[in-house]
Design a protein around this motif. Structure first.
Motif, PDB file in Angstrom:
ATOM      1  N   GLU A 106       0.834  -1.205   0.000  1.00 24.42           N
ATOM      2  CA  GLU A 106       0.000   0.000   0.000  1.00 24.42           C
ATOM      3  C   GLU A 106       0.869   1.255   0.000  1.00 24.42           C
ATOM      4  OE1 GLU A 106      -3.149   0.101   2.799  1.00 24.42           O
ATOM      5  OE2 GLU A 106      -3.828  -1.943   2.379  1.00 24.42           O
ATOM      6  N   GLU A 107       1.942   1.231   0.770  1.00 26.80           N
ATOM      7  CA  GLU A 107       2.850   2.374   0.810  1.00 26.80           C
ATOM      8  C   GLU A 107       3.504   2.591  -0.547  1.00 26.80           C
ATOM      9  OE1 GLU A 107       7.000   3.686   3.065  1.00 26.80           O
ATOM     10  OE2 GLU A 107       5.756   2.084   3.884  1.00 26.80           O
ATOM     11  N   SER A 112       1.602   5.836  -6.950  1.00 22.44           N
ATOM     12  CA  SER A 112       1.177   5.470  -8.309  1.00 22.44           C
ATOM     13  C   SER A 112      -0.295   5.789  -8.525  1.00 22.44           C
ATOM     14  CB  SER A 112       1.429   3.985  -8.563  1.00 22.44           C
ATOM     15  OG  SER A 112       2.814   3.711  -8.666  1.00 22.44           O
ATOM     16  N   LEU A 113      -1.126   5.529  -7.525  1.00 23.14           N
ATOM     17  CA  LEU A 113      -2.547   5.838  -7.642  1.00 23.14           C
ATOM     18  C   LEU A 113      -2.763   7.342  -7.803  1.00 23.14           C
ATOM     19  CD1 LEU A 113      -4.182   3.493  -4.967  1.00 23.14           C
ATOM     20  CD2 LEU A 113      -3.953   3.122  -7.425  1.00 23.14           C
ATOM     21  N   VAL A 114      -2.007   8.120  -7.032  1.00 29.41           N
ATOM     22  CA  VAL A 114      -2.129   9.574  -7.122  1.00 29.41           C
ATOM     23  C   VAL A 114      -1.740  10.055  -8.520  1.00 29.41           C
ATOM     24  CG1 VAL A 114      -1.218  11.765  -6.272  1.00 29.41           C
ATOM     25  CG2 VAL A 114      -1.794   9.940  -4.657  1.00 29.41           C
ATOM     26  N   ARG A 115      -0.631   9.525  -9.051  1.00 25.96           N
ATOM     27  CA  ARG A 115      -0.191   9.945 -10.392  1.00 25.96           C
ATOM     28  C   ARG A 115      -1.219   9.550 -11.450  1.00 25.96           C
ATOM     29  NH1 ARG A 115       5.047   8.711  -8.278  1.00 25.96           N
ATOM     30  NH2 ARG A 115       4.791   6.521  -8.830  1.00 25.96           N
ATOM     31  N   ALA A 124      -8.554   5.759  -9.614  1.00 27.01           N
ATOM     32  CA  ALA A 124      -7.511   4.733  -9.671  1.00 27.01           C
ATOM     33  C   ALA A 124      -7.613   3.835  -8.440  1.00 27.01           C
ATOM     34  CB  ALA A 124      -6.133   5.380  -9.737  1.00 27.01           C
ATOM     35  N   PHE A 125      -7.299   2.548  -8.635  1.00 28.74           N
ATOM     36  CA  PHE A 125      -7.489   1.564  -7.576  1.00 28.74           C
ATOM     37  C   PHE A 125      -6.318   0.585  -7.504  1.00 28.74           C
ATOM     38  CE2 PHE A 125     -11.532   2.904  -9.234  1.00 28.74           C
ATOM     39  CZ  PHE A 125     -12.314   3.127  -8.114  1.00 28.74           C
ATOM     40  N   LEU A 126      -6.119   0.040  -6.302  1.00 27.81           N
ATOM     41  CA  LEU A 126      -5.208  -1.086  -6.097  1.00 27.81           C
ATOM     42  C   LEU A 126      -6.030  -2.249  -5.585  1.00 27.81           C
ATOM     43  CD1 LEU A 126      -2.311  -2.358  -5.756  1.00 27.81           C
ATOM     44  CD2 LEU A 126      -2.461  -1.590  -3.370  1.00 27.81           C
ATOM     45  N   SER A 127      -5.912  -3.397  -6.246  1.00 30.58           N
ATOM     46  CA  SER A 127      -6.594  -4.618  -5.815  1.00 30.58           C
ATOM     47  C   SER A 127      -5.580  -5.713  -5.567  1.00 30.58           C
ATOM     48  CB  SER A 127      -7.607  -5.074  -6.877  1.00 30.58           C
ATOM     49  OG  SER A 127      -8.633  -4.122  -7.047  1.00 30.58           O
ATOM     50  N   ILE A 128      -5.931  -6.624  -4.666  1.00 33.10           N
ATOM     51  CA  ILE A 128      -5.058  -7.743  -4.326  1.00 33.10           C
ATOM     52  C   ILE A 128      -5.763  -9.043  -4.661  1.00 33.10           C
ATOM     53  CG2 ILE A 128      -5.923  -7.848  -1.933  1.00 33.10           C
ATOM     54  CD1 ILE A 128      -3.136  -8.734  -1.056  1.00 33.10           C
ATOM     55  N   ARG A 129      -4.994 -10.042  -5.054  1.00 32.29           N
ATOM     56  CA  ARG A 129      -5.577 -11.362  -5.270  1.00 32.29           C
ATOM     57  C   ARG A 129      -5.686 -12.093  -3.942  1.00 32.29           C
ATOM     58  NH1 ARG A 129      -3.259 -16.923  -8.082  1.00 32.29           N
ATOM     59  NH2 ARG A 129      -5.220 -18.078  -7.808  1.00 32.29           N
ATOM     60  N   ARG A 130      -6.866 -12.629  -3.676  1.00 31.15           N
ATOM     61  CA  ARG A 130      -7.094 -13.484  -2.523  1.00 31.15           C
ATOM     62  C   ARG A 130      -7.800 -14.730  -3.019  1.00 31.15           C
ATOM     63  NH1 ARG A 130      -4.240 -13.816   0.940  1.00 31.15           N
ATOM     64  NH2 ARG A 130      -5.730 -14.393   2.550  1.00 31.15           N
ATOM     65  N   GLY A 131      -7.029 -15.807  -3.244  1.00 28.96           N
ATOM     66  CA  GLY A 131      -7.611 -17.040  -3.757  1.00 28.96           C
ATOM     67  C   GLY A 131      -8.163 -16.851  -5.153  1.00 28.96           C
ATOM     68  N   ALA A 132      -9.464 -17.095  -5.302  1.00 36.29           N
ATOM     69  CA  ALA A 132     -10.118 -16.980  -6.601  1.00 36.29           C
ATOM     70  C   ALA A 132     -10.776 -15.620  -6.794  1.00 36.29           C
ATOM     71  CB  ALA A 132     -11.160 -18.085  -6.758  1.00 36.29           C
ATOM     72  N   LEU A 138      -7.250   0.015  -2.126  1.00 34.52           N
ATOM     73  CA  LEU A 138      -7.047   1.459  -2.094  1.00 34.52           C
ATOM     74  C   LEU A 138      -7.753   2.128  -3.256  1.00 34.52           C
ATOM     75  CD1 LEU A 138      -3.196   1.698  -1.396  1.00 34.52           C
ATOM     76  CD2 LEU A 138      -5.046   2.013   0.261  1.00 34.52           C
ATOM     77  N   ARG A 139      -8.157   3.384  -3.044  1.00 36.15           N
ATOM     78  CA  ARG A 139      -8.824   4.160  -4.089  1.00 36.15           C
ATOM     79  C   ARG A 139      -8.300   5.593  -4.067  1.00 36.15           C
ATOM     80  NH1 ARG A 139     -15.113   5.015  -3.272  1.00 36.15           N
ATOM     81  NH2 ARG A 139     -14.279   5.836  -1.327  1.00 36.15           N
TER      82      ARG A 139
END
Length: 283
Positions: A106-107, A112-115, A124-132, A138-139
């Motif tokens: 996240e840090e 990158s999200l701000v840019r 802009a978003f950050l997503s993580i894979r959790r299983g399937a 973050l947004r």
């Protein structure tokens, strides 16, 4: 620059001896149920009603209520008596704060999200894979006044549905993709014919060619998204950056610009993770 066309290779077992079959762990079913309920409660920051949790868990209403009440007694959940919804409790916040130091993504991703938001005007978003699934972490809101609200922190989508999941899934081994697309009937019933295995595979192939994924309003008509995978220290696709907005903002000529921006920022984060690994190896 990270090569987004590379696919992780499966490791061969070191021994030819038979692998012992693990024995059932006492209480494992209860743990699995609790984990499921925690995930279901966390899907909506505004709170999740009991009826929805019962429906999606497949458990009986008395069982769900008993487990939720027990979790609330431990501070892991809160119940809002006015809205009759369940929320994460303070103990979850404490656990997340402690765990955050071990997972610096996240840090690394926030700049990158701000840019991306500043350069594109889109969310802009950050997503993580959790299983399937993928889970939005973050947004960062863009400046364009009309937005898509399909994606928000905590929301989960199966791999292969949203642009983040497509971007991740495109770089998984073929056998893993086959396993994820195995339950075709249930998947199509929930997400519609636009998410048939054939359609998903076609999108995966397009993603491997361009490096970035495009979701042309498949979840909600008129709401588009694009995503690019971030690779962990072992070279596996573990997260994704994405942009969402309305269809007129994602015309073909602009997709190339947005896609390159996503790839540049995803590569930047991937390289930072690799550098962190090399630094830790020298200590």
């Amino acid at each position: 620059m990270i090569d987004h066309s590379a696919v992780a290779e499966s490791r061969k077992p070191r021994s030819t001896q038979p692998v012992p079959v693990p024995q059932p762990v006492q209480g494992a079913q209860v743990v699995a149920r609790i984990a499921l309920l925690l995930r279901l409660v966390g899907r909506n920051p505004a709170g999740t009603p009991l009826a929805e949790i019962v429906r999606d868990s497949g458990l009986t209403r008395p069982t769900v209520h008993r487990l939720l009440t027990s979790l609330a007694a431990e501070g892991l959940l809160n119940h809002d008596a006015v809205s009759r919804t369940w929320h994460y409790g303070p103990e979850v916040f404490v656990m997340g704060t402690v765990a955050a130091a071990r997972y610096p993504i996240e840090e690394l991703a926030r700049p990158s999200l701000v840019r991306l938001a500043e350069k594109t005007g889109e969310s802009a978003f950050l997503s993580i894979r959790r299983g399937a699934e993928t889970v939005c972490l973050l947004r960062e809101e863009g400046s364009f006044p009309i937005r898509s609200f399909v994606l928000h922190e905590g929301v989960r989508f199966p791999l292969g549905v949203a642009s983040a999941g497509i971007a991740i899934m495109a770089y998984l081994p073929d056998d893993e993709v086959d396993a994820l697309l195995g339950d075709t009937a249930a998947f199509a019933a929930r997400w519609g014919a636009a998410h048939s295995p054939a359609s998903i595979r076609s999108n995966l192939e397009s993603t491997r060619i361009t490096g970035y994924a495009v979701n042309p309003g498949l979840i909600l008509e008129g709401s588009w998204g694009m995503g690019a995978a971030i690779f962990d220290r072992a070279g596996r696709p573990a997260w994704a950056l994405s942009l969402t907005g309305i269809e007129p903002r994602f015309k073909p000529e602009r997709q190339k610009v947005l896609g390159q921006l996503l790839l540049d920022e995803a590569s930047r984060i991937t390289q930072a993770l690799q550098q962190a690994r090399r630094a830790s190896d020298t200590i």
